[in-house]
Design a protein around this motif. Structure first.
Motif, PDB file in Angstrom:
ATOM      1  N   VAL A 361      25.690   2.670   7.063  1.00 34.28           N
ATOM      2  CA  VAL A 361      24.613   2.241   6.166  1.00 34.28           C
ATOM      3  C   VAL A 361      25.135   2.181   4.729  1.00 34.28           C
ATOM      4  N   PHE A 362      25.915   3.190   4.338  1.00 36.05           N
ATOM      5  CA  PHE A 362      26.521   3.199   3.006  1.00 36.05           C
ATOM      6  C   PHE A 362      27.343   1.928   2.799  1.00 36.05           C
ATOM      7  N   ASP A 363      28.136   1.559   3.805  1.00 34.64           N
ATOM      8  CA  ASP A 363      28.971   0.359   3.688  1.00 34.64           C
ATOM      9  C   ASP A 363      28.119  -0.890   3.477  1.00 34.64           C
ATOM     10  N   GLU A 364      27.023  -1.022   4.247  1.00 41.26           N
ATOM     11  CA  GLU A 364      26.166  -2.210   4.095  1.00 41.26           C
ATOM     12  C   GLU A 364      25.621  -2.321   2.677  1.00 41.26           C
ATOM     13  N   PHE A 365      25.135  -1.203   2.145  1.00 48.40           N
ATOM     14  CA  PHE A 365      24.603  -1.209   0.781  1.00 48.40           C
ATOM     15  C   PHE A 365      25.714  -1.368  -0.260  1.00 48.40           C
ATOM     16  N   PHE A 366      26.819  -0.672  -0.029  1.00 53.64           N
ATOM     17  CA  PHE A 366      27.905  -0.640  -1.023  1.00 53.64           C
ATOM     18  C   PHE A 366      28.461  -2.034  -1.283  1.00 53.64           C
ATOM     19  N   TYR A 367      28.757  -2.782  -0.221  1.00 53.20           N
ATOM     20  CA  TYR A 367      29.368  -4.097  -0.422  1.00 53.20           C
ATOM     21  C   TYR A 367      28.371  -5.105  -0.986  1.00 53.20           C
ATOM     22  N   LEU A 368      27.086  -4.931  -0.675  1.00 51.18           N
ATOM     23  CA  LEU A 368      26.070  -5.782  -1.288  1.00 51.18           C
ATOM     24  C   LEU A 368      26.025  -5.528  -2.798  1.00 51.18           C
ATOM     25  N   GLN A 369      25.966  -4.250  -3.185  1.00 50.38           N
ATOM     26  CA  GLN A 369      25.914  -3.916  -4.608  1.00 50.38           C
ATOM     27  C   GLN A 369      27.207  -4.298  -5.320  1.00 50.38           C
ATOM     28  N   GLU A 785      13.894   3.986   4.874  1.00 48.44           N
ATOM     29  CA  GLU A 785      14.427   5.290   5.270  1.00 48.44           C
ATOM     30  C   GLU A 785      15.711   5.666   4.535  1.00 48.44           C
ATOM     31  N   ASP A 786      16.424   4.699   4.002  1.00 48.32           N
ATOM     32  CA  ASP A 786      17.763   4.978   3.466  1.00 48.32           C
ATOM     33  C   ASP A 786      17.839   4.798   1.955  1.00 48.32           C
ATOM     34  N   GLN A 787      16.770   5.145   1.251  1.00 51.25           N
ATOM     35  CA  GLN A 787      16.751   4.957  -0.199  1.00 51.25           C
ATOM     36  C   GLN A 787      17.816   5.800  -0.888  1.00 51.25           C
ATOM     37  N   GLU A 788      18.008   7.028  -0.412  1.00 51.75           N
ATOM     38  CA  GLU A 788      19.005   7.903  -1.031  1.00 51.75           C
ATOM     39  C   GLU A 788      20.406   7.305  -0.905  1.00 51.75           C
ATOM     40  N   VAL A 789      20.734   6.771   0.278  1.00 45.83           N
ATOM     41  CA  VAL A 789      22.062   6.198   0.501  1.00 45.83           C
ATOM     42  C   VAL A 789      22.252   4.957  -0.359  1.00 45.83           C
ATOM     43  N   LEU A 790      21.190   4.147  -0.531  1.00 49.45           N
ATOM     44  CA  LEU A 790      21.284   2.965  -1.391  1.00 49.45           C
ATOM     45  C   LEU A 790      21.616   3.365  -2.824  1.00 49.45           C
ATOM     46  N   ASN A 791      20.976   4.402  -3.333  1.00 45.19           N
ATOM     47  CA  ASN A 791      21.249   4.848  -4.699  1.00 45.19           C
ATOM     48  C   ASN A 791      22.686   5.346  -4.843  1.00 45.19           C
ATOM     49  N   LEU A 792      23.186   6.048  -3.820  1.00 38.75           N
ATOM     50  CA  LEU A 792      24.574   6.514  -3.854  1.00 38.75           C
ATOM     51  C   LEU A 792      25.549   5.336  -3.813  1.00 38.75           C
TER      52      LEU A 792
END
Length: 831
Positions: A361-369, A785-792
């Motif tokens: 999940v971190f990877d999905e958000f990280f590369y988008l950001q 559900e993954d708001q914390e991971v998105l912020n990280l």
């Protein structure tokens, strides 16, 4: 590799018994006949010739479909397989006799997967690098072959990498083993007990239904388990007796399933069963006692083919290169990508699954950001815009004209905007503000900064109603400032349109307000310096871009009265600067909001009458224009007629909806603004932009059919004056969920809180409208559900970009970013 004699005998014996018993897909001690054959043929022997290898793989694929075959098809398959195995056995014996070495037993095809070790070992323990690369076809994997790869291709899975990244849509946790007395309804669990009684019989009420009953007990209690088999083939006495024979009293059995409660007490729904040697014996099943992956499937693709294929390719995850530096993984508590991929499929337990999911999940958000931020940096480097003056006579005079004091939030946002305008880097700012928070005033100050610097400005709104509302406000202010402003919509006459086009090209017209008409090819600005887009989420990506192309990298200010949760804003607008007007002007009263049922409709009508007697007005909003046969909803047209004739005959009742012509809409709105009509029956066309301070009641029919954010927008049409206002939510639904949703509006007037709750109830795609939202598709991540991971992930991406926005220092990260955007998003970030 050669197959030892016991394996030949075991396979031939299984085929012979299946033929003797009438091709019924017999249930053995551990597997069904078809399952045993699939597993036996799961690994292709190395010593086979190419044609034999292909036939071996095709045979495995056929047995995966054995349960769906007709009796005749089963007979042919069993006969063909027996001949094939006999020929292989003869060929092996001949080659052994000629002196060829026979490999050791450890190389023979594996049938069992021991429970004592995970189905998939963590990739850090892999000692040998598989021969195939991740981009090779699945058909080249021995355990998959040509036939099975055909099934996987139906799911869009062509290469090893595709299958590794084909995440399960869910997991069933059978890994938790409990005593019978500790079972709780609604949970999944595994129990191990002794058989007390077993029975298998045809239902007396339905001759085509066979019922299998098993009574298990352990030291803490007992439980009755049932399985049901539909079809005449299961009613054979021999099949039923064989099932009873498998589970004699005293046999140790492991059972997994969803715990449910029936009239006899707790049971397991459709339990998975396996006979064990003893209470601590090895469980060989792919499902019992494990965290079982559930994959998205399509017609004709069996779940076990996907699971077995994933098991076959998971060792190749060791080839995945780690793009994230160890310092980043350590700081954010992330496991390695190889371990994450392995354990997202077949984790040992729920904690291992959680760690794997968190990394992916971190990877999905990280590369988008990372893509968003890199795009923003590239914009700053390569594009230059006009430098606009934030102070001057126009802005000073406008402040003097305002009859009210700006709020602290408005001043803060204006300061953000004016600072942006002083830079040669194009402004790209989103202003979020609740209904009535004063976004228009903020936009006017930005427009005046552009005009006093010698540039033109454009304000685009999604509907004619909203564009006209903006125009009406701006004309009042701009006349006092001696500045011209024009309105361009689909209803503008040809003569007026030509006049506007000419004034734009000469620079005589400093501000143009309009709808989609602004992006037409015939609209040309002399020097466009600022673009303002209201309710920007209503426009498509290309529409917004076309307006920006009317100038040379103009500054862009987008506004929305629909507050977006932070997680959604980061996902949609990660390359924008976001400002929030989170404060309402002083003196605004809270709107009394009440949820009413159909039985309480007369109370609503009485409130409307009381307000009208005091000189006020009311909105009545409906979801449809005309009566629908499919939906039992009140339509605007039918309701207008009913209210006019039966309910409020003493009042003037107006009608407004999207299918009316612009002239008809103007007539209806003007009549309501001038209090010529006391009630207006409308669809959601009045959701934004209509400003009638004298209106104090908003009644919304079938409120459960609207999103919370939309209801909040509609509620914002009242409460705009000094009188107490009311919002009545008429609900035809009796479900608890509908009542909970509407209850949020009763409790809160905070648009940001309401939008957050709306996303939790309906999901981000529904909140935005998927067609034009530009919302990225995530395989695992959830914005709820993954708001914390998105912020990280956003934090990590910002730190990376600060160090090196080209990513040249991290070539693997750069490569992964390029791969993800080309594969998943078509190479474009949709904002």
């Amino acid at each position: 590799m050669a197959i030892e004699s016991p394996d030949w005998l075991r396979l031939q014996k299984a085929l012979a018994v299946e033929a003797d018993k009438g091709f019924t897909d017999l249930v053995g001690n551990q597997y069904r006949f078809s399952e045993f054959l699939c597993l036996s043929f799961g690994e292709t022997p190395n010593h086979l010739m190419p044609t034999q290898r292909r036939q071996w793989q095709e045979t495995a694929a056929k047995f995966a479909l054995y349960p769906q075959m007709t009796l005749q098809q089963r007979q042919h398959l069993v006969a063909d397989t027996r001949r094939f195995l006999y020929q292989l056995q003869q060929d092996t014996q001949r080659r052994n006799a000629e002196g060829e070495a026979t490999p050791s037993p450890s190389q023979s095809p594996k049938v069992k997967i021991p429970r004592t070790t995970p189905l998939v070992q963590p990739q850090t323990e892999v000692t040998e690098t598989p021969a195939l690369s991740l981009d090779q076809p699945l058909s080249e994997v021995e355990e998959i072959g040509i036939r099975k790869s055909g099934y996987l291709a139906r799911l869009g899975l062509l290469t090893l990498r595709d299958l590794l990244y084909y995440y399960p849509r869910d997991h069933i946790d059978y890994a938790r083993q409990v005593n019978i007395c500790n079972l709780e309804a609604g949970e999944t669990a595994t129990i191990v007990g002794n058989v007390k009684r077993c029975n298998c019989f045809t239902s007396p009420k339905n001759k085509k239904l066979t019922i299998f009953e098993l009574l298990l007990q352990d030291a803490t209690g007992q439980i009755k388990l049932n399985r049901f088999f539909a079809g005449t083939r299961y009613s054979h006495r021999g099949w039923q007796e064989q099932n009873k024979y498998r589970y004699p009293p005293g046999t140790v059995v492991a059972a997994s399933g969803l715990v449910k409660k029936n009239k006899y007490g707790l049971t397991l729904e459709d339990p998975q069963l396996e006979v064990l040697d003893h209470a601590d014996g090895t469980i060989d099943s792919l499902t019992i006692g494990r965290v079982v992956p559930v994959y998205p499937l399509t017609d004709g693709v069996p779940a076990d083919i996907v699971r077995l294929a994933v098991i076959a390719v998971t060792p190749y995850a060791s080839q995945l290169k780690e793009p994230l530096p160890s310092a980043v993984r350590k700081q954010y508590g992330l496991i390695g990508v190889s371990d994450a991929i392995a354990n997202i499929h077949f984790p040992a337990d729920s904690d291992t699954l959680a760690a794997a999911r968190r990394r992916l999940v971190f990877d999905e958000f990280f590369y988008l950001q990372l893509g968003f931020l890199q795009r923003r940096q590239a914009l700053k480097r390569h594009e230059t815009s006009a430098v606009l003056v934030p102070t001057g006579q126009l802005i000073n005079r406008f402040h003097q004209l305002l009859p009210f004091e700006l709020t602290k939030a408005q001043k803060r946002v204006i300061n953000d905007i004016l600072n942006d305008l002083q830079s040669s880097t194009p402004m790209n700012r989103l202003v979020q503000g609740d209904v009535g928070s004063g976004k228009t005033v903020v936009a006017v100050l930005a427009i005046l900064a552009a005009i006093q610097s010698g540039y033109q400005a454009a304000l685009m709104a999604p509907t004619e109603v909203l564009a006209e509302q903006h125009y009406r406000k701006l004309v009042g202010w701009f006349n006092l400032l001696h500045l011209p402003v024009e309105l361009l919509t689909g209803s503008t006459t040809t003569k007026k349109r030509r006049q506007i086009h000419a004034q734009l090209e000469t620079g005589e017209l400093p501000l143009l307000v309009g709808t989609h008409a602004l992006i037409q090819d015939t609209v040309n600005f002399q020097q466009l310096g600022l673009v303002v887009i209201d309710e920007q989420h209503r426009f498509g990506v290309q529409q917004r871009a076309r307006l920006q192309q009317k100038g040379q990298s103009p500054h862009v200010l987008t506004m929305t009265a629909t507050p977006i949760p932070r997680t959604l804003a980061l996902t949609l607008h990660g390359d924008l600067d976001v400002s929030q007007i989170d404060e309402l002007p002083p003196g605004r009263q809270q709107i009394h909001t009440t949820v009413l049922s159909g039985k309480e409709r007369n109370h609503a009508y009485e409130l409307i009458r009381r307000e009208i007697v005091q000189g006020r007005q009311a909105y009545i909003v409906l979801p449809l224009i005309e009566e629908s046969e499919k939906l039992d909803l009140r339509s605007a047209v039918e309701e207008h007629e009913r209210l006019s004739e039966s309910i409020f005959p003493e009042c003037q009742v107006g009608l407004l909806h999207g299918r009316m012509s612009s002239a008809q809409k103007d007539e209806a709105l003007n009549a309501f603004r001038d209090n010529e009509t006391q009630i207006i029956v409308s669809t959601t066309v009045i959701e934004v932009g209509v400003d009638v301070p004298n209106a104090t009641v908003m009644m919304i029919e079938n409120a459960e059919r609207f999103g919370l954010s939309q209801l909040h927008q509609l509620r914002g049409r009242v409460g705009r004056g000094s009188h107490q206002s009311y919002c009545l939510l008429m609900s035809g639904s009796k479900t608890d969920t509908a009542r909970q949703r509407l209850g949020v509006l009763e409790q809160s007037q905070d648009g940001f809180f309401i939008s957050e709750m709306d996303m939790r109830f309906r999901g981000p795609g529904e909140v935005l409208g998927k067609r034009q939202s530009g919302l990225a598709d995530f395989a695992l991540a959830s914005l709820v559900e993954d708001q914390e991971v998105l912020n990280l992930a956003r934090d990590a991406a910002e730190k990376i970009i600060i160090q090196d926005d080209t990513l040249e220092s991290w070539p693997l990260m750069k490569q992964e970013l390029e791969y993800r955007y080309s594969k998943l998003m078509g190479g474009a970030i949709l904002t």
